[in-house]
Design an enzyme around this catalytic site. Sequence first.
Site, PDB file in Angstrom:
ATOM      1  N   LYS A  78      24.041  12.309  62.007  1.00  0.00           N
ATOM      2  CA  LYS A  78      24.104  11.951  63.431  1.00  0.00           C
ATOM      3  C   LYS A  78      22.689  11.927  64.015  1.00  0.00           C
ATOM      4  O   LYS A  78      21.859  12.774  63.679  1.00  0.00           O
ATOM      5  CB  LYS A  78      24.982  12.954  64.173  1.00  0.00           C
ATOM      6  CG  LYS A  78      25.245  12.614  65.632  1.00  0.00           C
ATOM      7  CD  LYS A  78      26.189  13.632  66.274  1.00  0.00           C
ATOM      8  CE  LYS A  78      26.470  13.296  67.741  1.00  0.00           C
ATOM      9  NZ  LYS A  78      27.391  14.266  68.377  1.00  0.00           N
ATOM     10  N   SER A 159      31.227  12.371  71.194  1.00  0.00           N
ATOM     11  CA  SER A 159      30.013  11.608  71.060  1.00  0.00           C
ATOM     12  C   SER A 159      29.705  11.207  69.618  1.00  0.00           C
ATOM     13  O   SER A 159      28.858  10.330  69.397  1.00  0.00           O
ATOM     14  CB  SER A 159      28.825  12.423  71.587  1.00  0.00           C
ATOM     15  OG  SER A 159      28.617  13.584  70.790  1.00  0.00           O
ATOM     16  N   SER A 183      33.279  16.882  70.529  1.00  0.00           N
ATOM     17  CA  SER A 183      32.649  15.665  70.010  1.00  0.00           C
ATOM     18  C   SER A 183      32.740  15.474  68.506  1.00  0.00           C
ATOM     19  O   SER A 183      32.311  14.439  67.994  1.00  0.00           O
ATOM     20  CB  SER A 183      31.172  15.620  70.434  1.00  0.00           C
ATOM     21  OG  SER A 183      31.062  15.336  71.800  1.00  0.00           O
TER      22      SER A 183
END
Length: 493
Positions: A78, A159, A183
Amino acid sequence: MSELTSKTIAQLRDGFRAGEFAATEVAEAFNAAVVAGRALNAWTVETPELALEAAKAADAARSSGDLKPLSGIPLGIKDLFCTEGVDSTTASKILTGFKPTYESTVSGNLKRAGAGMLGKLNMDEFAMGSSNETSAYGPVISPWRRNDGGNAALTPGGSSGGSAAAVSAGMAPGVTGTDTGGSIRQPAAFTGISGIKPTYGRCSRWGIVAFASSLDQAGPMAKDVRDCAIMLENMCGFDPKDATSLDLPVPQWEAGLSSDLKSKRVGIPKEYRIDGVPDEINAIWDKGIDFLKDAGAEIVEISLPHTKYALPTYYIIAPAEASSNLARYDGVRYGLRETPQGGNLDAMYAATRAEGFGAEVKRRIMIGTYVLSAGFYDAYFTKAQKVRALIKRDFAEAFAKCDLILTPTAPSAAFGLGEKMSDPLAMYLNDVFAVPASLAGLPAMSVPGGLDAQGLPLGLHLIGKELDEQTVLNAGLAIEERAGFTARAEKWW
């Protein structure tokens, strides 16, 4: 090649060790899948050379008998994790071109375990969002589509939306995510994969760009529960560079996996039966209860009376911490710098932040600055911290009656891009089931439970006692075995 990208981490690890294929074949297959999947916009940076470099090292290690736990496994990281020499932007314009000279502890742990890096994954800007629509790189598109004959673009959740889409579309066997208020779990549910947020402090936050420091926690997302256990073992560990890191040994979660839940009591919180939640969500929850009963668990009703205050509490604490953390991005040290002609230092700060931050980040900074301001601090922030303590106490009292808690992961299946962007409150409600465990710092996991009438995945959510990731993983495995979830997005990209 496509056979390799459909395998789990455990299958890739075991097949590579057995000599069925080379690590370079695995890396090349996933590098090709990343290129073929560009229509999903899941990556901010592709690093095929790093994946191949690690794969060549793995092939050499196999020859010399010096294999590491993740040798031969390429992963996606990420974009919230700082990676040495590779763009780390948190999907924000304000960090454009920022290449850290250091490695986050978590991604460093994975590299030391032998894993390669396929690239950096798209996300909501500074991890603020539930649909991946706040990214400066544009939204990630879910590989899933409704079965209504249309082709509406759906969100993969947020997210960690790029992370979820990458695993779901076969572009990576496993990825890192971060979870501040859901998330990891909500995007895992939206895309039919598994993801776990460990106990706060299990994974070091050092080198992860901070959003809300008392809530942020890294975790893995992968095709199944076993892969999550494998990745988590290699992500966790004490880190003296993080003051909140737990100085505890890392359990062998994969070796401890068992779907036998005899003697386990599963709590069903009565307050989570929320008005307005679709019948399909309640139906998948009931199915999850049946799965756990079949695995030998006893079901008990519990109460979490302060749950109804969790979402507003979160949206006071998280923006307050964000407004403090993001003050460092002012054009002086990192990334973007806007210097208005004739302007002074204050003008540079203002111009840089106005140009660099997106609308959702600005909204949360404003909320956070307001609740921390003189005259309102006690009315909002102090009160929210008190309510957070009550929410944590609710869980402690509930766990006197049960060993883990089962709820739905999200109040709906994936929704269309643009459907909720104009209504921030509707967007925030996506995390209504996930936020309480984040406020309490508890381990929690989402596993696929089934499909809704439109053919979209629905997730089941397990919350465990502090430091009891094993029970959460075991219950996830029990659901996985009984749900028999094998659905995959039909390839259209």
